[in-house]
Design an enzyme around this catalytic site. Structure first.
Site, PDB file in Angstrom:
ATOM      1  N   THR A 196       0.842  -1.209   0.000  1.00 49.40           N
ATOM      2  CA  THR A 196       0.000   0.000   0.000  1.00 49.40           C
ATOM      3  C   THR A 196       0.869   1.247   0.000  1.00 49.40           C
ATOM      4  OG1 THR A 196      -1.486   1.300   1.410  1.00 49.40           O
ATOM      5  CG2 THR A 196      -0.145  -0.316   2.529  1.00 49.40           C
ATOM      6  N   TYR A 247      -1.248  -0.424  11.318  1.00 49.37           N
ATOM      7  CA  TYR A 247      -1.604  -1.077  10.045  1.00 49.37           C
ATOM      8  C   TYR A 247      -0.475  -0.932   9.032  1.00 49.37           C
ATOM      9  CZ  TYR A 247      -3.313  -1.232   5.231  1.00 49.37           C
ATOM     10  OH  TYR A 247      -3.428  -1.481   3.880  1.00 49.37           O
TER      11      TYR A 247
END
Ligand code: NAD
Ligand code: DAU
Length: 337
Positions: A125, A150
């Site tokens: 990501t 995360y």
């Protein structure tokens, strides 16, 4: 028949990818390997149950035994999407993030190496790069500076994927994409939350001053990019994927309300997310130049199309919000373990 294992295929991006892969790769069996956590929803794949080239394997990426079940037969490649994906949940409790994103990725890499797969695409990501100031964009060489539990767990898995190539010569590609939107997104994420709350005339929580910037990409464009990397990506390379479509949260929320004909008075400013990254922006010139990928969807058309989808699939998001979606597995496959 050769198999392509897609992990996390019952989630938002994974389910869109499973459908696209079945269409684009007619010579392959598509194996959807997914643990069906709260984010996994087989209703996203309704209608595919009897498809001759689709197989669902329920299992956990962090379990070598489960992964072995998914890797039975002639596995040609892996597209690894399974992850704990929601920043706010990682702030509440990071343990599942470390287990699935870090440990799970290593278990999967080990199994893929033993199997000798020809390509392993690790779906990372843009959040691994951290936060930008008012200018500049992330390039593939931008140092990793993850800020949330995360993104830190995703950065860990990203580096493990890199190490598998560097140390063991595994044919790994890594992708780092910006924020996706489109059908089947779990309504804890900003866009489906805004759309579904607005349809229910419920307040819309906007964190902080609402001026954080994200670079929005239609999910189908992300999936096309992943298949392109699977087919033509050079082992050992990282590819940024982005929409060249930076928007402030508040602007996006107001756009949705205006398209739905709902009042801006639904907007409720709430306490900011701790450590909230201010701005993400992707420079996607490498994937454009090397692999010929570009987004095919323009935000001006894809946002109204997405809103229409949620309007027409009210039962889908109501099942998710009420928790009924968790019964779907039992109706299709018997009791969950
Ligand atoms: P999602 O939360 O909608 O789906 C995740 C899927 O993974 C679910 O089906 C879940 O059941 C499955 N899963 C979770 N833990 C598992 C485990 N231990 N074993 C097997 N399966 C497990 O996520 P998403 O938004 O579709 O994101 C998919 C991937 O893309 C993630 O790796 C995420 O980091 C990455 N990504 C997402 C975005 C985005 O905007 N959504 C952008 C860039 C990258
Ligand atoms: O950039 C890619 C990432 O995009 C992915 O790696 C993540 O898996 C995905 O969840 C997404 O992360 P974000 O944190 O950017 O997405 P989220 O939808 O949670 O939030 C988008 C922006 O909206 C962010 O600035 C926080 C804000 N927000 C979010 C929610 C849920 C609000 O203002 N209110 C909300 O209720």
């Amino acid at each position: 028949m050769k198999k392509l294992v897609i992990t996390g295929g019952a989630g938002f991006i994974g389910s869109n990818l499973v459908r696209l892969a079945l269409e684009r790769l007619p010579q392959m069996e598509i194996v959807n390997f997914d643990a069906l956590t709260y984010a996994g929803n087989l209703e996203n794949l309704a209608g595919l149950e009897s498809h001759p080239r689709y197989r669902f394997v329920k299992g956990d990426v962090a379990s070598p035994e489960d992964v072995a079940k998914a890797f039975e037969g002639d596995v040609a490649g892996v597209l690894h999407l399974a992850a704990e994906s929601h920043v706010d949940r990682s702030i509440q409790d990071a343990s599942a993030f470390v287990r699935t994103n870090v440990v799970g990725t290593q278990v999967l890499l080990d199994a893929a190496r033993r199997k000798g797969v020809a390509k392993f695409v690790h779906v990372s990501t843009d959040e691994v790069y951290g936060s930008l100031g008012a200018t500049g964009k992330f390039i593939e060489e931008t140092p990793l500076a993850a800020n949330s539990p995360y993104s830190a767990s995703k950065a860990g898995s990203d580096l493990l994927a890199r190490a598998a190539h560097h140390t063991h010569g595994m044919p790994v590609c890594i992708t780092r994409c910006s924020n996706n939107y489109g059908p089947y997104q779990f309504p804890e994420k900003l866009l489906p939350l805004v759309i579904s709350n607005a349809l229910e005339n419920k307040p819309i929580p906007v964190y902080g001053d609402g001026r954080n910037v994200r670079d929005w990409l239609y999910v189908q464009d992300h999936c096309e990019a992943l298949l392109r990397v699977y087919e033509a990506g050079k082992p050992g390379e990282v590819y940024n994927i982005g929409g060249n479509n930076e928007l402030e949260n508040l602007y996006l929320v107001k756009q949705v309300l205006s398209l739905l004909g709902k009042p801006e008075s639904l907007i409720t400013f709430v306490k900011d997310r701790p450590g909230h990254d201010r701005r993400y922006a992707i420079d996607a010139s490498k994937i454009r130049q090397d692999l010929g990928w570009e987004p095919a969807h323009r935000f001006e058309q894809a946002l109204p199309k997405t809103i229409e989808w949620y309007r027409n699939h009210e039962a889908w998001w109501r099942h998710v919000k009420s928790g009924e979606y968790r019964d779907y597995y039992e109706r299709q496959y018997g009791k969950r373990s």
